[in-house]
Design a protein around this motif. Structure first.
Motif, mmCIF file in Angstrom:
data_model
loop_
_atom_site.group_PDB
_atom_site.id
_atom_site.type_symbol
_atom_site.label_atom_id
_atom_site.label_comp_id
_atom_site.label_asym_id
_atom_site.label_seq_id
_atom_site.Cartn_x
_atom_site.Cartn_y
_atom_site.Cartn_z
ATOM 1 N N UNK A 133 -78.181 -19.994 34.293
ATOM 2 C CA UNK A 133 -78.388 -20.963 33.078
ATOM 3 C C UNK A 133 -77.407 -20.454 31.786
ATOM 4 N N UNK A 134 -77.477 -19.128 31.542
ATOM 5 C CA UNK A 134 -76.724 -18.405 30.517
ATOM 6 C C UNK A 134 -74.979 -18.839 30.789
ATOM 7 N N UNK B 46 -70.628 -21.695 38.902
ATOM 8 C CA UNK B 46 -70.911 -22.984 38.769
ATOM 9 C C UNK B 46 -71.360 -23.374 37.040
ATOM 10 N N UNK B 47 -71.856 -22.275 36.663
ATOM 11 C CA UNK B 47 -72.292 -22.489 35.141
ATOM 12 C C UNK B 47 -71.238 -23.269 34.205
ATOM 13 N N UNK B 48 -69.970 -22.568 34.010
ATOM 14 C CA UNK B 48 -69.257 -23.261 33.078
ATOM 15 C C UNK B 48 -68.715 -24.344 33.523
ATOM 16 N N UNK C 246 -73.101 -30.517 30.459
ATOM 17 C CA UNK C 246 -74.596 -30.339 30.064
ATOM 18 C C UNK C 246 -74.666 -29.801 28.779
ATOM 19 N N UNK C 247 -73.740 -28.925 28.294
ATOM 20 C CA UNK C 247 -74.153 -28.100 27.006
ATOM 21 C C UNK C 247 -73.934 -29.202 25.827
ATOM 22 N N UNK C 248 -72.660 -29.974 25.974
ATOM 23 C CA UNK C 248 -72.476 -31.014 24.987
ATOM 24 C C UNK C 248 -73.035 -32.430 25.180
ATOM 25 N N UNK C 249 -73.539 -32.833 26.269
ATOM 26 C CA UNK C 249 -74.097 -34.085 26.492
ATOM 27 C C UNK C 249 -75.706 -33.920 26.609
ATOM 28 N N UNK C 250 -76.202 -32.777 27.063
ATOM 29 C CA UNK C 250 -77.627 -32.607 27.370
ATOM 30 C C UNK C 250 -78.147 -31.136 26.714
ATOM 31 N N UNK C 251 -77.462 -30.774 25.798
ATOM 32 C CA UNK C 251 -77.907 -29.340 25.331
ATOM 33 C C UNK C 251 -79.288 -29.210 25.184
ATOM 34 N N UNK D 5 -63.316 -20.104 34.340
ATOM 35 C CA UNK D 5 -64.667 -19.356 34.501
ATOM 36 C C UNK D 5 -65.156 -19.322 35.794
ATOM 37 N N UNK D 6 -65.200 -20.599 36.610
ATOM 38 C CA UNK D 6 -65.709 -20.655 37.885
ATOM 39 C C UNK D 6 -64.877 -19.783 38.720
#
Length: 420
Positions: free
Chosen positions: A23-24, A146-148, A154-159, A272-273
């Motif tokens: 998640x980090x 898979x995080x990045x 998700x960070x920008x749309x479902x933060x 990053x992946x």
């Protein structure tokens, strides 16, 4: 040392830290972009230098508490703080509250990690430490695969949903530490402390760390690590800015009338992946390949490969060449972690292991403090100049490592060293 034969403490932490770091890496690589869009790139660069200063205090405090209150108690404090700060970030009351929550998350992690590393050293024979630390590095970087990629969505749309998930995962891990993990401070290293006054705690901290920082060899190790960290941190600092500003959207694959294209931010996510995938697949094999190399040669090769790979990134915007250079600097990054952790565990006396681990984390906190300099440099230097500065940092670290190991004629002397 096979994972099935590990102590339960190590197994629980391996799973918990793997879940947390998955998640980090869905939010962390995008914080620089998030705050630069909110506050402006110059202000963001200054703001991103503050959490590392907080981290310095957290690392020193975490190391002290690790030796006095115990590894388990210190880890509980750090995990609980992160749980609360993730919840605050998820509420997203304002941009400044988001920033304060990020500082709190960093502080909780800084308190947690010295105790975590000391516990690994407590439970692991010296001959197996590189492999065990390498396994933890692998678990911590599973999320890098898979995080990045997921975080770019998700960070920008479902933060809010993402941060609430981080909150609950960290809370579950806190409960697991509370119920399943036992204390591991060696009896010979236990330091009863009846003083609860904050002033007394910091006074004793200063006394203990003063001894550590007057250790010439360890001071050189910290200094070299600062320059290495400045370079390593650019994966989440300048590299994101470079890709967004200079790397255009381009086709990754094509077949007749079909093509698969990546936007700039998707290119960064793939970079990053790839970096994370290599960590997952290669940390243990690479550690095994170089297990007979000295710490000196391993650290020097690590710095050179990372600096060279990052510099080459600044010479191209072609996605496939970028992937090739990512492979080069990732091998350098892979070499560093297990060797550094093993070095400190061998160097530190048993009765001060937690404090040495905490002091060792200063290289990361101070390096993180200076790493936003690249964002400021980018406002008046071309990209190749910024990447040249990154390469210079790794070359300086090599010179310091050479000086460091001149003061350690052989590893036997290192292993016998203790606080005078």
């Amino acid at each position: 040392m096979k994972i099935l034969s590990w102590d339960l403490n190590l197994k629980v932490r391996l799973v918990g830290e793997a879940l947390y770091n998955t998640l980090f890496w869905m939010y962390f690589p995008f914080l620089t972009l998030y705050f630069s869009k909110t506050f402006g790139i110059t202000i963001a660069g200054l703001l991103m230098s503050i959490p590392p200063l907080i981290g310095i205090v957290g690392s020193l405090l975490g190391g002290y508490l690790s030796d006095h209150l115990g590894r388990r108690a210190t880890m509980l404090y750090g995990a609980l703080m992160q749980t609360g700060m993730f919840a605050l970030f998820a509420l997203s009351i304002s941009d400044w509250v988001d920033y304060v929550a990020y500082i709190g998350i960093s502080l909780g992690g800084a308190i947690y990690h010295p105790a975590s590393n000391a516990m690994v050293a407590d439970l692991t024979p010296e001959k197996d430490r590189r492999k065990v630390f390498a396994t933890f590095v692998t678990a911590m970087n599973i999320g890098c695969v898979f995080g990045p990629l997921l975080g770019s969505v998700f960070f920008f749309q479902y933060r809010s949903e993402l941060l609430w998930t981080c909150t609950f995962v960290t809370l579950i891990y806190f409960i697991a530490i509370l119920l399943l993990i036992r204390e591991t401070v060696p009896e010979s290293a236990r330091k009863p402390d009846h003083s609860t006054r904050l002033s007394s705690i910091f006074k004793e901290q200063w006394k203990n760390y003063r001894v550590i920082f007057f250790d010439k060899v360890f001071a050189l190790y910290i200094l070299a690590g600062i320059f290495v960290t400045i370079a390593f941190r650019q994966l989440n600092m300048y590299l994101a800015i470079y890709v967004e500003d200079y790397v255009p959207a381009q086709t990754l694959f094509s077949w007749k009338d079909w093509s698969f294209e990546l936007s700039s931010m998707e290119v960064f996510g793939w970079i990053m992946g790839l970096n994370g995938l290599m960590f997952v697949l290669c940390v243990i094999p690479v550690t095994k390949w170089f297990e007979h190399w000295s710490d000196r040669n391993s650290l020097i090769l690590s710095s050179f490969l990372f600096g060279l790979g990052m510099f080459l990134v600044g010479l191209t915007t072609n996605v496939w060449l970028l992937f090739g250079f990512v492979i080069i600097f990732t091998i350098g990054e892979i070499l560093n972690g297990p060797v550094s952790s093993s070095f400190v565990s061998k160097y530190a006396p048993e009765d001060a292991r937690g404090q040495y681990m905490g002091a060792s984390n200063l290289q990361f906190s101070i390096g993180r403090f200076f790493s936003p300099l690249t964002l400021i440099l980018s406002t008046w230097l071309p990209a190749v100049g910024v990447f040249g500065f990154i390469f210079l940092c790794t070359l300086i670290s090599i010179l310091i490592y050479l000086k460091l190991f001149q003061n350690i004629p052989n590893m036997k002397q290192l292993e016998k060293k203790a606080i005078q």
